[in-house]
Design a protein around this motif. Structure first.
Motif, PDB file in Angstrom:
ATOM      1  N   ASP A  61      -7.564  10.258  -1.931  1.00 52.35           N
ATOM      2  CA  ASP A  61      -7.399  11.147  -0.779  1.00 52.35           C
ATOM      3  C   ASP A  61      -6.691  10.445   0.381  1.00 52.35           C
ATOM      4  O   ASP A  61      -5.838  11.037   1.053  1.00 52.35           O
ATOM      5  N   ILE A  62      -7.046   9.184   0.632  1.00 49.43           N
ATOM      6  CA  ILE A  62      -6.419   8.438   1.724  1.00 49.43           C
ATOM      7  C   ILE A  62      -4.931   8.254   1.452  1.00 49.43           C
ATOM      8  O   ILE A  62      -4.087   8.429   2.345  1.00 49.43           O
ATOM      9  N   LYS A  63      -4.578   7.898   0.221  1.00 48.82           N
ATOM     10  CA  LYS A  63      -3.169   7.726  -0.129  1.00 48.82           C
ATOM     11  C   LYS A  63      -2.410   9.035   0.019  1.00 48.82           C
ATOM     12  O   LYS A  63      -1.268   9.063   0.508  1.00 48.82           O
ATOM     13  N   MET A  64      -3.031  10.133  -0.393  1.00 50.71           N
ATOM     14  CA  MET A  64      -2.391  11.441  -0.284  1.00 50.71           C
ATOM     15  C   MET A  64      -2.070  11.762   1.175  1.00 50.71           C
ATOM     16  O   MET A  64      -0.960  12.175   1.525  1.00 50.71           O
ATOM     17  N   ALA A  65      -3.062  11.540   2.052  1.00 53.46           N
ATOM     18  CA  ALA A  65      -2.881  11.846   3.466  1.00 53.46           C
ATOM     19  C   ALA A  65      -1.860  10.919   4.118  1.00 53.46           C
ATOM     20  O   ALA A  65      -0.969  11.363   4.857  1.00 53.46           O
ATOM     21  N   MET A  66      -1.948   9.618   3.835  1.00 55.88           N
ATOM     22  CA  MET A  66      -1.058   8.651   4.470  1.00 55.88           C
ATOM     23  C   MET A  66       0.386   8.811   4.004  1.00 55.88           C
ATOM     24  O   MET A  66       1.326   8.616   4.782  1.00 55.88           O
ATOM     25  N   ASN A  67       0.581   9.148   2.759  1.00 56.57           N
ATOM     26  CA  ASN A  67       1.944   9.396   2.272  1.00 56.57           C
ATOM     27  C   ASN A  67       2.537  10.631   2.930  1.00 56.57           C
ATOM     28  O   ASN A  67       3.743  10.698   3.195  1.00 56.57           O
ATOM     29  N   GLU A  68       1.691  11.601   3.229  1.00 56.88           N
ATOM     30  CA  GLU A  68       2.153  12.820   3.905  1.00 56.88           C
ATOM     31  C   GLU A  68       2.520  12.516   5.363  1.00 56.88           C
ATOM     32  O   GLU A  68       3.479  13.068   5.899  1.00 56.88           O
ATOM     33  N   ILE A  69       1.726  11.622   5.976  1.00 54.66           N
ATOM     34  CA  ILE A  69       1.972  11.261   7.379  1.00 54.66           C
ATOM     35  C   ILE A  69       3.271  10.476   7.524  1.00 54.66           C
ATOM     36  O   ILE A  69       4.022  10.653   8.473  1.00 54.66           O
ATOM     37  N   GLY A  70       3.531   9.594   6.548  1.00 52.82           N
ATOM     38  CA  GLY A  70       4.770   8.828   6.586  1.00 52.82           C
ATOM     39  C   GLY A  70       4.730   7.617   7.500  1.00 52.82           C
ATOM     40  O   GLY A  70       5.754   7.200   8.037  1.00 52.82           O
ATOM     41  N   SER A  71       3.555   7.020   7.684  1.00 51.04           N
ATOM     42  CA  SER A  71       3.423   5.850   8.538  1.00 51.04           C
ATOM     43  C   SER A  71       4.170   4.662   7.924  1.00 51.04           C
ATOM     44  O   SER A  71       4.029   4.367   6.742  1.00 51.04           O
ATOM     45  N   THR A  72       4.947   3.978   8.724  1.00 52.99           N
ATOM     46  CA  THR A  72       5.719   2.824   8.244  1.00 52.99           C
ATOM     47  C   THR A  72       4.816   1.634   7.951  1.00 52.99           C
ATOM     48  O   THR A  72       5.191   0.732   7.204  1.00 52.99           O
ATOM     49  N   ALA A  73       3.599   1.601   8.549  1.00 50.60           N
ATOM     50  CA  ALA A  73       2.676   0.481   8.334  1.00 50.60           C
ATOM     51  C   ALA A  73       1.937   0.616   7.004  1.00 50.60           C
ATOM     52  O   ALA A  73       1.380  -0.356   6.498  1.00 50.60           O
ATOM     53  N   PHE A  74       1.936   1.809   6.445  1.00 49.86           N
ATOM     54  CA  PHE A  74       1.171   2.051   5.230  1.00 49.86           C
ATOM     55  C   PHE A  74       1.979   1.699   3.988  1.00 49.86           C
ATOM     56  O   PHE A  74       3.113   2.137   3.823  1.00 49.86           O
ATOM     57  N   LYS A  75       1.382   0.891   3.108  1.00 51.01           N
ATOM     58  CA  LYS A  75       2.012   0.530   1.838  1.00 51.01           C
ATOM     59  C   LYS A  75       1.101   1.006   0.710  1.00 51.01           C
ATOM     60  O   LYS A  75       0.007   0.471   0.504  1.00 51.01           O
ATOM     61  N   SER A  76       1.576   1.999  -0.004  1.00 54.20           N
ATOM     62  CA  SER A  76       0.763   2.639  -1.042  1.00 54.20           C
ATOM     63  C   SER A  76       0.293   1.650  -2.100  1.00 54.20           C
ATOM     64  O   SER A  76      -0.819   1.759  -2.616  1.00 54.20           O
ATOM     65  N   LYS A  77       1.122   0.642  -2.395  1.00 55.58           N
ATOM     66  CA  LYS A  77       0.788  -0.329  -3.450  1.00 55.58           C
ATOM     67  C   LYS A  77      -0.432  -1.170  -3.099  1.00 55.58           C
ATOM     68  O   LYS A  77      -1.085  -1.743  -3.976  1.00 55.58           O
ATOM     69  N   ASP A  78      -0.766  -1.260  -1.809  1.00 56.44           N
ATOM     70  CA  ASP A  78      -1.928  -2.037  -1.387  1.00 56.44           C
ATOM     71  C   ASP A  78      -3.237  -1.285  -1.637  1.00 56.44           C
ATOM     72  O   ASP A  78      -4.312  -1.884  -1.646  1.00 56.44           O
ATOM     73  N   PHE A  79      -3.132   0.024  -1.830  1.00 53.31           N
ATOM     74  CA  PHE A  79      -4.331   0.846  -2.023  1.00 53.31           C
ATOM     75  C   PHE A  79      -4.492   1.136  -3.507  1.00 53.31           C
ATOM     76  O   PHE A  79      -4.092   2.186  -4.017  1.00 53.31           O
ATOM     77  N   VAL A  80      -5.083   0.173  -4.195  1.00 48.16           N
ATOM     78  CA  VAL A  80      -5.232   0.263  -5.644  1.00 48.16           C
ATOM     79  C   VAL A  80      -6.417   1.165  -5.980  1.00 48.16           C
ATOM     80  O   VAL A  80      -7.557   0.907  -5.573  1.00 48.16           O
ATOM     81  N   LYS A  81      -6.131   2.215  -6.714  1.00 47.57           N
ATOM     82  CA  LYS A  81      -7.195   3.101  -7.163  1.00 47.57           C
ATOM     83  C   LYS A  81      -7.826   2.484  -8.410  1.00 47.57           C
ATOM     84  O   LYS A  81      -7.174   2.365  -9.441  1.00 47.57           O
ATOM     85  N   PRO A  82      -9.085   2.038  -8.325  1.00 49.39           N
ATOM     86  CA  PRO A  82      -9.687   1.339  -9.469  1.00 49.39           C
ATOM     87  C   PRO A  82      -9.824   2.271 -10.676  1.00 49.39           C
ATOM     88  O   PRO A  82     -10.126   3.454 -10.536  1.00 49.39           O
ATOM     89  N   SER A  83      -9.573   1.716 -11.840  1.00 53.59           N
ATOM     90  CA  SER A  83      -9.732   2.497 -13.062  1.00 53.59           C
ATOM     91  C   SER A  83     -11.192   2.457 -13.489  1.00 53.59           C
ATOM     92  O   SER A  83     -11.901   1.480 -13.239  1.00 53.59           O
ATOM     93  N   TYR A  84     -11.628   3.498 -14.131  1.00 61.45           N
ATOM     94  CA  TYR A  84     -13.014   3.571 -14.591  1.00 61.45           C
ATOM     95  C   TYR A  84     -13.098   4.579 -15.723  1.00 61.45           C
ATOM     96  O   TYR A  84     -12.226   5.439 -15.883  1.00 61.45           O
TER      97      TYR A  84
END
Length: 295
Positions: A61-84
């Motif tokens: 959810d955080i990645k979805m929102a931040m990608n929509e916002i388009g913040s230059t400080a946000f790097k999607s690759k840093d937010f690893v969604k753990p597998s389970y």
């Protein structure tokens, strides 16, 4: 969908608890970075003892929102969604048959369902409808949101045609012979129930059907694996229907592509993660296939 909006609300609530715990008044978009990810993960695992699947949902959810916002400080690759891999159960056709053959015809009977400090008198008539709803789910592979709102007009000849609530995609499902007697009980309207009541009541049906054997369940809470034992009936929920359908069809030798056309899975990778077939099941299925091919 309603569930998606609900999940966003759950994630926002988690973020608010995180802020309160760390005495943060405002969480700026520019601070949603790798350091935040590590700190939030620590809070979820070590403070709230959340399961990996729960944290994975927050990250999504955080990645979805931040990608929509388009913040230059946000790097999607840093937010690893753990597998389970969720340790959820499915029922074999034999176990489903036990539920299907359970005699609930005496509508004068009832059971006492304990809910906290109160006791609810649950009639066999109500249990019968819950059982039928469960069988519809097990014999179609529909999600609860779909089989709980299934209308008779969606049933035409030997097929069920529905638009899935979650994805909006349309699917067509052949009606198996086991489902016919259930549908024939309802000439006007099929039964419907809230998800919470369904999950409470179907456990009582399964208990009456004798599904009492112990099952070991493994979960990862606080990033630590835990094992516990529960009677099978206590593990049955609405999601068990769909997983049972997919797994039983797979074990019967139905090609994954055909099962996916009924369940609505888009990729074989996601489908194979979904079914509950162990290595022995797969080996036996391969052996049967080789025998049919004369190899």
């Amino acid at each position: 969908t309603r569930n998606t909006i609900k999940n966003y609300g759950i994630t926002v609530s988690a973020l608010k608890r995180y802020m309160k715990h760390n005495k943060i008044n405002t969480l700026h978009f520019e601070t949603i970075n790798k350091a935040f990810y590590e700190d939030f993960r620590f809070y979820c695992y070590d403070v709230e003892k959340k399961e990996v699947s729960t944290f994975a949902g927050y990250v999504k959810d955080i990645k979805m929102a931040m990608n929509e916002i388009g913040s230059t400080a946000f790097k999607s690759k840093d937010f690893v969604k753990p597998s389970y891999e969720a340790d959820t159960i499915y029922l074999t056709l034999e176990q489903i048959d036990k539920i299907a053959s359970l005699d609930l015809s005496d509508y004068k009977k009832h059971i006492d369902l304990k809910k906290g400090n109160r006791v609810e008198k649950l009639s066999y008539a109500s249990l019968d409808k819950v059982r039928d709803l469960f069988l519809i789910g097990c014999y179609t592979g529909l999600r609860f949101s779909d089989f709980n709102t299934l209308e008779l007009k969606s049933i035409e000849n030997n097929f069920i045609n529905v638009k899935q609530v979650k994805t909006g995609g349309r699917i067509t499902i052949p009606i198996m012979s086991r489902l016919r007697p259930v549908l024939n009980k309802y000439p006007s309207n099929l039964p419907t129930l809230s998800n919470q009541k369904f999950n409470d009541y179907i456990k009582e049906v399964a208990k009456l059907a004798g599904l009492t054997e112990e099952r070991k369940i493994t979960d990862t809470r606080g990033n630590i694996k835990n094992e516990s034992f529960h009677p099978l009936y206590n593990l049955i929920t609405s999601h068990c229907c769909r997983r049972s359908y997919a797994t039983n069809m797979f074990k019967a030798g139905v090609p994954p592509m055909l099962i996916m056309s009924a369940t609505g899975h888009k990729t074989e990778t996601s489908f194979l993660k979904y079914i509950r077939a162990n290595n022995e099941d797969k080996a036996n299925l391969l052996a049967e296939t080789l025998k049919k091919l004369g190899l």
